[in-house]
Design an enzyme around this catalytic site. Sequence first.
Site, short mmCIF file in Angstrom:
data_model
loop_
_atom_site.label_atom_id
_atom_site.label_comp_id
_atom_site.label_asym_id
_atom_site.label_seq_id
_atom_site.Cartn_x
_atom_site.Cartn_y
_atom_site.Cartn_z
N ASP A 65 0.45 -1.00 0.05
CA ASP A 65 -0.13 -0.01 -0.05
C ASP A 65 0.53 1.43 0.11
OD1 ASP A 65 -2.61 1.83 -0.19
OD2 ASP A 65 -3.22 1.10 2.34
N GLY A 66 0.63 2.41 -0.81
CA GLY A 66 1.09 3.55 -0.46
C GLY A 66 1.82 3.70 -2.12
N ARG A 78 0.62 7.80 -2.72
CA ARG A 78 0.95 8.52 -1.77
C ARG A 78 2.15 8.41 -2.73
NH1 ARG A 78 -0.92 5.99 3.43
NH2 ARG A 78 -1.96 4.32 1.76
N HIS A 135 3.44 3.30 -8.59
CA HIS A 135 2.82 1.65 -9.02
C HIS A 135 3.51 1.34 -9.86
CE1 HIS A 135 -1.13 2.23 -7.41
NE2 HIS A 135 -2.23 2.79 -9.40
N THR A 146 -10.76 -6.93 -5.37
CA THR A 146 -11.79 -7.00 -5.92
C THR A 146 -12.66 -5.70 -6.23
OG1 THR A 146 -13.02 -7.65 -3.92
CG2 THR A 146 -12.39 -9.83 -5.86
N LEU A 203 10.84 -20.91 -5.18
CA LEU A 203 9.89 -19.88 -3.74
C LEU A 203 8.33 -20.06 -4.68
CD1 LEU A 203 9.76 -18.49 -2.15
CD2 LEU A 203 10.05 -15.83 -3.81
N ARG A 257 -5.11 -2.53 8.49
CA ARG A 257 -6.65 -2.91 8.02
C ARG A 257 -5.85 -4.60 7.11
NH1 ARG A 257 -7.67 2.31 6.56
NH2 ARG A 257 -7.09 1.76 4.38
N SER A 291 -8.17 -5.27 4.98
CA SER A 291 -8.81 -5.37 3.98
C SER A 291 -8.91 -6.60 2.80
CB SER A 291 -7.83 -4.62 2.66
OG SER A 291 -7.99 -2.79 3.38
N GLU A 296 0.55 -13.35 12.17
CA GLU A 296 1.42 -12.25 13.21
C GLU A 296 1.38 -11.55 11.60
OE1 GLU A 296 2.52 -12.48 15.91
OE2 GLU A 296 1.61 -14.24 16.30
#
Length: 227
Positions: free
Chosen positions: A14-15, A18, A31, A61, A126, A181, A183, A194
């Site tokens: 997130d962010g 901003r 992005h 979504t 991975l 959150r 979300s 955790e």
Amino acid sequence: MSNNTLKHLALIMDGNGRWAKQQGLNRTKGHEAGAEVIRHITTYCATHPTIETVTLYAFSTENWKRPKYEVDFLMKLLARYLQSELKTYQEENIRFIAIGDTSKFSKTLRDQINSIEEKTKNNSSLTQVLALNYGGRDEIVRAVNTIIKNGQEVTESSIGMELDTPYQDIDLLIRTSGERRVSNYLLWQLSYSELFFTKTLWPDFGTAELITIIDEFIQRTRRFGGI
Ligand code: FPP
């Protein structure tokens, strides 16, 4: 003494918006910078001794509610990212999987996703999971509907098996940008995870901070409901 093992790491990135605003840039630049961070973090996870899976929330979504130009940009960025990542997936032995309801994506993008999943399916250092048009409630509803359609009994185990991410509880969830959150992310798989929240905006997140958080995770006591 604690001996937590980190096998499955989940990230809410997130962010980006901003971060771009702070730099006086268009949100799309945030992005783009965010996609670079995915690359670095995934490469680090591939070399980590215990991490088996990293699951990244790339498109929810709810993200369709964003302006069309931003949604279109995210779709194009995803296509570009996947195209350039194939080489890395093969070189670093990374398996790629998409989760979520990708039926809303263009056929070209779906074909690209399927092709990369197929080409990397035997890679084993991975698994990188990208959550695309993903919602935790949607995933549970789709799983339960499949169970009902198959005439099976609805149990924790049958739901667990039908989820997009079978067998994989999350050990550690990190969300960047200061929001605290979940979300609608991996609701079933997060039951005993955790949770870590950092104020760092996703484009500024890096391996050094991840290592610090993992160190703290290792120290935490996980009781899974016991004492
Ligand atoms: C949240 O930033 C970010 C997303 C919409 C999801 C993550 C997307 C990327 C990292 C872009 C690249 C992804 C791929 C797979 C190529 P935000 O726009 O919500 O930031 P804000 O809350 O500051 O507005």
